[in-house]
Design a protein around this motif. Structure first.
Motif, mmCIF file in Angstrom:
data_model
loop_
_atom_site.group_PDB
_atom_site.id
_atom_site.type_symbol
_atom_site.label_atom_id
_atom_site.label_comp_id
_atom_site.label_asym_id
_atom_site.label_seq_id
_atom_site.Cartn_x
_atom_site.Cartn_y
_atom_site.Cartn_z
ATOM 1 N N LYS A 152 41.123 47.334 48.684
ATOM 2 C CA LYS A 152 41.764 46.864 47.448
ATOM 3 C C LYS A 152 42.373 45.473 47.642
ATOM 4 O O LYS A 152 42.295 44.619 46.757
ATOM 5 N N LEU A 153 42.954 45.254 48.810
ATOM 6 C CA LEU A 153 43.538 43.946 49.107
ATOM 7 C C LEU A 153 42.446 42.883 49.225
ATOM 8 O O LEU A 153 42.603 41.759 48.740
ATOM 9 N N LEU A 154 41.339 43.222 49.867
ATOM 10 C CA LEU A 154 40.253 42.262 50.029
ATOM 11 C C LEU A 154 39.603 41.910 48.688
ATOM 12 O O LEU A 154 39.264 40.748 48.431
ATOM 13 N N LYS A 155 39.436 42.910 47.833
ATOM 14 C CA LYS A 155 38.787 42.670 46.546
ATOM 15 C C LYS A 155 39.624 41.791 45.626
ATOM 16 O O LYS A 155 39.103 41.219 44.656
ATOM 17 N N ALA A 156 40.914 41.672 45.914
ATOM 18 C CA ALA A 156 41.788 40.822 45.105
ATOM 19 C C ALA A 156 41.828 39.382 45.610
ATOM 20 O O ALA A 156 42.437 38.521 44.978
#
Length: 237
Positions: A152-156
């Protein structure tokens, strides 16, 4: 929110820039960060090698170093998972230390879990214009229990493209002293993991575990392969 930063000895000794970036990420997320310079190791290397007496000494020091801390956050699911799942075994015959263990295990967090599930934060304004693939560490996946949080952090992250590799839940071959005691088996596992990463066309292998990254990085550099490793913290910073 005031948090205490726990910098694992592995990161402190080999990746101090990741430690600095970790502090910056917490601040970007709105935290006030306290760092106790007396902190050292959580005791996991000694414990995993069978030196329980020595591990107990180090774990006691950890409890003392963070006795006044509220929330403790670390850029490693391996260390936080060890504190949560194994400290009570070290102190099962010592009531006072066992009680302190039960208390601290409720407020020790791996940083992606802390950001996503407790601060409810995924977008830290980071930008990283590269293709990456993510490596789930065994400790993070099976002992601490994170999987979607780092993704989730990477996709943001602006400009970042996440490409999943085949057999993404297999080990990279590090396993602490396993890599030294069973070198040939470890190397074969590392080779397989890096090959899966290369097949994605990614430029970087990302993980929450610096030890896994160092293991793969050593193989990549020795084989002169066209891929790099990077800690999730360093991308978010």
């Amino acid at each position: 929110m005031l948090v205490d930063a726990f910098i694992p000895c592995f990161i402190d000794q080999f990746y101090p820039e990741t430690a600095e970036n970790f502090i910056q990420v917490l601040k970007k997320a709105g935290c006030d960060v306290n760092y106790n310079p007396e902190q050292t190791c959580c005791g996991q290397p000694a414990y995993n090698s069978g030196y329980w007496k020595e591990a107990k000494t180090i774990a006691t020091k950890f409890l003392n170093d963070f006795a006044q801390a509220g929330i403790v956050v670390a850029p490693s699911a391996s260390c936080t998972g060890f504190i949560r799942n194994y400290y009570h075994k070290l102190f099962e015959e010592e009531a006072e230390l066992l009680e302190r263990t039960h208390t601290i295990r409720k407020r020790v967090f791996e940083f992606s879990d802390f950001l996503v599930n407790h601060l409810k934060t995924t977008d830290l304004g980071a930008e990283f214009n590269h293709k990456v693939t993510f490596h789930d560490s065994c400790a993070g996946l099976r002992e601490y229990g994170i999987k979607e949080e780092p993704r989730k952090l990477l996709k943001a992250v602006k400009g970042l493209e996440l490409i999943e590799m085949e057999k993404l839940e297999t080990c990279c071959g590090f396993g602490g002293t396993f890599a030294a005691k069973f070198h040939h088996i470890s190397t074969a596992m590392t080779e397989q993991k890096v090959e899966h990463a290369l097949k994605t066309g990614a430029e970087y292998i990302v993980s929450t575990e610096a030890s896994c990254l160092m293991n793969m990085e050593a193989y990549i550099k020795k084989q002169k392969l066209p891929i790099k490793t990077i800690h999730l913290v360093d991308i978010l910073a």
